[in-house]
Design a protein around this motif. Structure first.
Motif, PDB file in Angstrom:
ATOM      1  N   UNK A 105       0.817  -1.212   0.000  1.00  0.00           N
ATOM      2  CA  UNK A 105       0.000   0.000   0.000  1.00  0.00           C
ATOM      3  C   UNK A 105       0.851   1.262   0.000  1.00  0.00           C
ATOM      4  N   UNK A 111      -0.004   1.459   7.305  1.00  0.00           N
ATOM      5  CA  UNK A 111      -0.346   0.075   6.988  1.00  0.00           C
ATOM      6  C   UNK A 111       0.453  -0.948   7.793  1.00  0.00           C
ATOM      7  N   UNK A 112       1.249  -0.475   8.753  1.00  0.00           N
ATOM      8  CA  UNK A 112       1.938  -1.416   9.644  1.00  0.00           C
ATOM      9  C   UNK A 112       1.382  -1.214  11.051  1.00  0.00           C
ATOM     10  N   UNK A 174       7.387  -4.192   4.201  1.00  0.00           N
ATOM     11  CA  UNK A 174       6.049  -4.600   3.781  1.00  0.00           C
ATOM     12  C   UNK A 174       6.097  -5.308   2.425  1.00  0.00           C
TER      13      UNK A 174
ATOM     14  N   UNK B 213      -5.796   1.331   8.713  1.00  0.00           N
ATOM     15  CA  UNK B 213      -5.216   0.774   7.497  1.00  0.00           C
ATOM     16  C   UNK B 213      -4.460  -0.524   7.770  1.00  0.00           C
ATOM     17  N   UNK B 214      -3.844  -0.619   8.964  1.00  0.00           N
ATOM     18  CA  UNK B 214      -3.035  -1.820   9.172  1.00  0.00           C
ATOM     19  C   UNK B 214      -3.892  -3.069   9.316  1.00  0.00           C
TER      20      UNK B 214
END
Lengths: 533, 326, 283
Positions: A105, A111-112, A174, B213-214
């Motif tokens: 992403x 996103x982590x 990621x 989001x994660x």
């Protein structure tokens, strides 16, 4: 993988938005396929549909997503077959996600999971699909992959948390988490947009290299046509939810929209040969500016001078100190060391009336159009705020004045009675420009005014600024992270790196004969289109 | 090292706050208009009145009494009740505390886990039946005053149906364990507040986490929904529980006033109200100080917890930092 | 989401709003039309059930309950509204002053808030009521003496957040000074939060008043309020449950209505004013 006639609608508070309409995509043409399009073109929605990760208010109205793989959940296992992903249950999709199709992403920090060690997050990918693999083997595999994507000391960094990495490093991790199961398809949704150009280049090269080593196909989604030219072997162009064009190369577009995008991108690579007129005097100088936050220097010993009617570009990546510098110049922030002189008078030692004149003559355009206008005020009141404070025109002439300004920035005068939320991003930036011009300022500071806009609007705003600058004798300081943006307009250019000046001089000279190592690296990193004459 | 410094600072701050509360309460109580012995005044002759004044030190100037009190409190002596001269304040408090403590623990043990589970379920099944039930339940609970619920349960479940005793609390050997029938209704009433506030707290924080989001990226890695909840959602949504700690304490103290006084439970809350109604100053002073000390102590614990949870690992802190970049 | 659109789809909210307004109207206009006697003690007619003469019956001293309920509701509402106004006026002014002066003044004023909020407020309120006695004014003072602190802190936080936004920096560069910026830019932008505060504070005060009066440390008969009525109702629960249930139901209705109105404000909050995030509404 093939997508056939995919259509997706969104329903938000009673309204239906056609996000994706009748889209056909085929990933079999090439190893790396790109989708290029502006925000709202439906490219990310398409990617999420493949993963089965659409928001709850999305409705798939038609279409198929066909995917070939050996599906273990089927009775005759290990046999390659074609399945329509849209017909699978969530349980079945779980076996495909991360195993057969993986995704990377945009914003790696978001996103982590901030509370989970990164090693565990990568290991999750493995364990979700190989629950019986012993723990130490999983760990070894993860460490091996972390090394593969270029994380040094992978064994010790296994136990670090996301915030202990830089954005580029985290994005690599990621990518490792996505590729660790050797998926058939890797979807990259703007994976480099949040990164600096130099980091972007490294990530792009990493992706290319990894895809050549394995038989993973990459679907690369981006808004940047120059990135596409550098990474993809096959391109789909999307606009307003439709695929309008597909081809092997981005260089020979048939559609007018694509031609325009390409032209803008090619124009950005032009370098001007403008010189400052000799009779133009210096109006603002800064000498030895240093700003410290704690022990860290945000800006260190920077000097510059601005002439009448000059366009000065300041280029730097995030953290280079360019925004701090412009704050000092604008007088919002005081520098610990150094001095800003306006018409020969030091800003720090100005009398009250001189200070008011300085304030009036130095105005600013901000990065985020949504944050720069008071949402509770009408456009005309926004434009008149400075006019009233500095008493620029008589009260009865104000309405007329607003009209003239709106004309000047090519806006309909009817907008005067509207509120900011009724305007588009580009229109808001035009209002910002009109508001600054209303004070009849001498210097316009532009802090990345176009970075929140799409390519075409960016082009229009830049042209508007140039037009105004040529008509009046306005001086402009233009801050940007995108060196291409400014090379066609600026007389002089400053390249900043870690709070210091890496290069300062005539635009043409700086670009053509870079002396500093960093500038060379920066220029190499910027994705370029080949110029066909 | 920094943490240790912070802890020491917090402890000092706590004592300072307690000192301020003591001073404030003392002067407030000692400047109340009227005769502090009024509660017993009518049955006394002039001379008896004088004797008592001397005994309670009321013939000395206020400032002198203040320093006397400070010294006494430091030695752990809280004086004697004005209303019941035979009862020593400290002993009374020690005698009364177990009922309040047991009630509080039972309420929390019932209310907090139940509230948390309901909150997680409601968030996960957002918009479904269980969510609607939890939301309506918590709105009703915060809209109906505890005292009315307590009175109605007392009247109908205990009085009319006779399932439980109307008032009272286990005594003697059953002080800490046993005599359950007395504790059922007070525990249920008291736990309602915890259930509604913890279910809302958890629901909101789980919803926040789920929409992060994660979580999308965990799904993209192929994790099962159960694993996502277990490894990502619960872990991240439990952090606001720390925020909820002072709230819990405030509820524990406030709630016990109503429950104890309605069910006639011989705890500190009931005792405090009686003391307030009878203007029994030494009692009020001591109990205020005790209740305030519990409250301030837990606020301090919360502060320290915040410091210990590294703000960078704490997603709520990072989100706030992103919001307020100053 | 537009207000009209929202109300069209949420009939329940409309019901609560209309119901609440009707209740307020009745409480204030009702006493002019009802001829019950809320003062005189009638020993022969105590705790009687509903009748033509006394639609809600009479209380433990033979006073007309309908009249007492109307007056009690009135009093509870008046206390709640005045306390809310005091809380907001002090809170907003205090917060604005902190932001205006900044630096030392700000940190001193903030320390003061920290000290006040680290005290258990119910105890403070009770102590003050002991000190001041049972009166209307005492009640208002005791209820609001700590309540303005969260408001002040919230206003300060929002203002500081807004000061970082570009439109405020732009206003500075356009020559507007801080007081003008506070009045012209900052206050209008937090209006929806202040309205939400009102919708949360009013039921809070009604609750606190009722609780304190119920415990016998708030208002006392012959003064009347929902709390006083509930307290009398409790002592007569065996013979005349309606004496508790009627004021109780009214209290629950008011609080429920305000809760739903607050929810509606949260839902309708306009995404146009993006500067307020969901978190800003979440306290």
């Amino acid at each position: 993988m093939q997508i056939k006639n995919l259509s997706i609608n969104f329903s938000t508070s009673g309204q239906i938005i056609h996000a994706v309409q009748d889209v056909n995509l085929n990933l079999d043409h090439a190893k790396i396929t790109a989708i290029v399009g502006e925000s709202g073109s439906g490219k990310s929605v398409t990617a999420r549909a493949i993963m089965g990760l659409l928001e709850k208010n999305a409705i798939i109205t038609s279409g198929q997503i066909l995917h070939d793989d050996d599906f273990q959940f089927n009775s005759d296992a290990q046999k390659t077959q074609t399945v329509d992903l849209l017909t699978l249950s969530n349980k079945q999709m779980q076996k495909i996600r991360g195993k057969s199709i993986a995704m990377v992403f945009q914003d790696s920090f978001a996103y982590a999971d901030p509370t989970m060690k990164i090693g565990y997050q990568v290991a999750e990918s493995v364990r979700a699909h190989n629950p019986r693999l012993p723990k130490y083997e999983v760990k070894e595999l993860v460490i091996q992959w972390l090394e593969k994507v270029g994380i040094k000391n992978a064994r010790t960094r296994y136990n670090d948390y996301p915030h202990q990495f830089s954005g580029g490093q985290l994005q690599r991790i990621l990518i490792a988490a996505a590729l660790i199961n050797s998926p058939k398809v890797l979807i990259c949704d703007e994976p480099t947009t949040a990164l600096d150009v130099t980091t972007q280049k490294v990530i792009l090269e990493l992706l290319k290299e990894l895809s050549s080593q394995t038989d993973t196909k990459i679907l690369f989604i981006t808004h940047d046509i120059a990135v596409v030219a550098n990474i993809a072997d096959y391109v789909f162009v999307m606009q307003n939810g439709r695929v309008i064009e597909e081809s092997r190369s981005i260089y020979n577009p048939k559609e007018a929209y694509t031609q325009q995008l390409l032209q803008i991108a090619l124009n950005k690579q032009k370098i001007n040969t403008l010189q400052i007129q000799e009779q133009n005097s210096q109006i603002l100088t800064a000498t030895g500016i240093s700003v410290q936050y704690g022990k860290k220097h945000a800006v260190k010993n920077v000097s510059l001078s601005l002439h009448e009617n000059e366009v000065l570009g300041i280029v730097g990546e995030s953290g280079s100190g360019k925004t701090t510098l412009i704050k000092v110049i604008s007088g919002i922030l005081y520098a610990q060391k150094g001095d800003v002189n306006y018409h020969g008078v030091s800003v720090a030692k100005m009398s009250k009336s001189q200070k008011a004149r300085f304030r009036q003559n130095v105005q600013m355009i901000f990065q985020n159009p949504n944050h720069s206008l008071d949402p509770r005020m009408k456009i005309e009141d926004i434009i008149l705020e400075g006019v009233v404070n500095y008493n620029v025109v008589e009260k009865n002439a104000q309405t007329q004045y607003v009209k003239e300004l709106l004309q000047k920035v090519h806006l309909d005068e009817k907008l005067a009675t509207r509120y900011p939320h009724e305007l588009s991003g580009g229109q808001k930036q035009r209002v910002s420009i009109a508001r600054a011009l209303a004070t009849q300022c001498e210097i316009l500071l532009c802090d990345e005014p176009t970075s929140a806009l799409d390519v075409q609007t960016e082009f229009q705003i830049l042209n508007l600024l140039r037009e105004i600058q040529q008509e009046t004798n306005l001086s402009i300081i233009f801050i940007t992270h995108d060196i291409n943006l400014i090379t066609q307009y600026a007389h002089n250019i400053i390249v900043m790196h870690n709070g210091q000046i890496a290069g300062y001089g005539n635009t043409h000279e700086i670009i053509e004969n870079p002396t500093d190592e960093y500038i060379v690296q920066l220029l190499e990193s910027v994705p370029k289109l080949q110029v066909h004459q | 090292m920094e943490v240790l410094k912070f802890v020491i600072k917090s402890v000092l701050k706590m004592f300072l706050t307690l000192f301020l509360i003591l001073t404030f309460t003392f002067f407030l109580l000692n400047t109340v208009p009227g005769d502090p012995l009024a509660a017993r005044a009518e049955k006394m002759s002039e001379s008896q009145h004088k004797v008592l004044e001397e005994r309670y030190g009321l013939n000395k100037p206020v400032v002198e009494r203040y320093f006397d009190t400070l010294g006494n409190v430091a030695r752990g002596d809280f004086g004697v009740s004005v209303v019941n001269p035979e009862s020593d304040v400290k002993e009374t408090i020690l005698f009364r505390a177990p009922a309040s403590i047991r009630l509080g623990i039972q309420q929390m043990l019932l209310g907090i886990p139940l509230g948390m589970v309901l909150g997680i379920l409601a968030a996960y099944f957002k918009g479904r039946l269980i969510d609607k039930f939890v939301r309506i339940f918590s709105v009703v609970i915060i809209s109906v005053p505890l005292m009315i619920v307590a009175i109605l349960l007392q009247r109908y479940i205990a009085g009319e149906l006779g399932l439980f005793p109307v008032i009272g609390w286990p005594k003697g050997s059953e002080t800490w364990f046993g005599g359950w029938k007395y504790t059922v209704l007070p525990t249920i009433v008291g736990s309602l507040g915890y259930i509604s506030s913890y279910s809302r707290l958890l629901r909101n924080s789980v919803l926040d986490t789920i929409s992060s989001e994660y979580i999308v990226s965990a799904r993209a890695r192929g994790l099962s929904e159960f694993k996502i909840i277990k490894d990502h959602v619960i872990r991240n949504s439990f952090i606001p529980i720390i925020t909820g700690l002072p709230l819990t304490l405030a509820m524990g103290i406030t709630g016990s006033f109503f429950v104890e006084s309605i069910f006639n439970i011989p705890g500190l809350g009931k005792y405090y109200i009686t003391a307030v109604q009878e203007r029994d100053m030494p009692m009020i002073l001591a109990t205020t100080l005790l209740l305030a000390a519990i409250y301030v102590f837990f606020i301090m614990i919360t502060d320290i917890c915040y410091k210990l949870v590294d703000p960078r690992i704490n997603p709520f802190a990072t989100r706030n930092q992103r919001g307020a970049m100053r | 989401m537009k207000l009209k659109h929202y109300l069209r789809h949420r009939r329940a909210t409309v019901f609560w709003i209309v119901g609440f307004l009707l209740l307020v109207l009745t409480a204030f206009i009702g006493p002019f039309f009802v001829h019950g006697d809320s003062v005189t003690i009638v020993v022969d007619d105590r705790n009687s059930g509903p009748s033509w003469q006394h639609p809600f019956g009479t209380d433990n001293l033979g006073r007309d309950l309908l009249m007492r309920v109307l007056l009690g509701t009135q009093n509870s509402l008046i206390i709640a509204v005045i306390a809310t106004i005091i809380q907001l006026v002090i809170g907003i002014s205090y917060g604005s002053i902190m932001v205006f002066f900044g630096r030392r003044v700000d940190s001193f004023m903030m320390r003061l808030i920290e000290i006040i909020t680290s005290l258990p407020d119910l105890l403070i309120t009770m102590l003050l009521l002991i000190w001041l006695g049972n009166s209307f004014g005492a009640m208002l003072f005791a209820l609001t003496v700590t309540a303005w602190c969260p408001t002040a802190r919230q206003v300060r936080g929002l203002f500081l957040k807004f000061l970082n936004y570009d439109f405020v920096i732009a206003a500075q560069m356009l020559g507007s000074r801080l007081p003008k910026i506070i009045i012209k830019h900052l206050l209008p932008n937090i209006m929806s939060i202040i309205i939400l505060d009102i919708a949360i504070a009013i039921p809070g005060y009604i609750f606190s008043e009722a609780g304190l009066s119920f415990l016998g440390v708030g208002l006392k008969s012959p003064d009347t309020s929902l709390g006083v009525l509930i307290q009398i109702g409790q002592s007569n629960i065996q013979i005349a449950p309606h004496e508790l249930l009627i004021p109780g139901a009214i209290l629950v209705f008011i609080v429920l209505a305000m809760n739903f109105i607050a929810d509606a404000i949260r839902d309708v909050y306009d995404s146009r004013y993006q500067f307020l995030s969901k978190e800003d509404y979440a306290n």
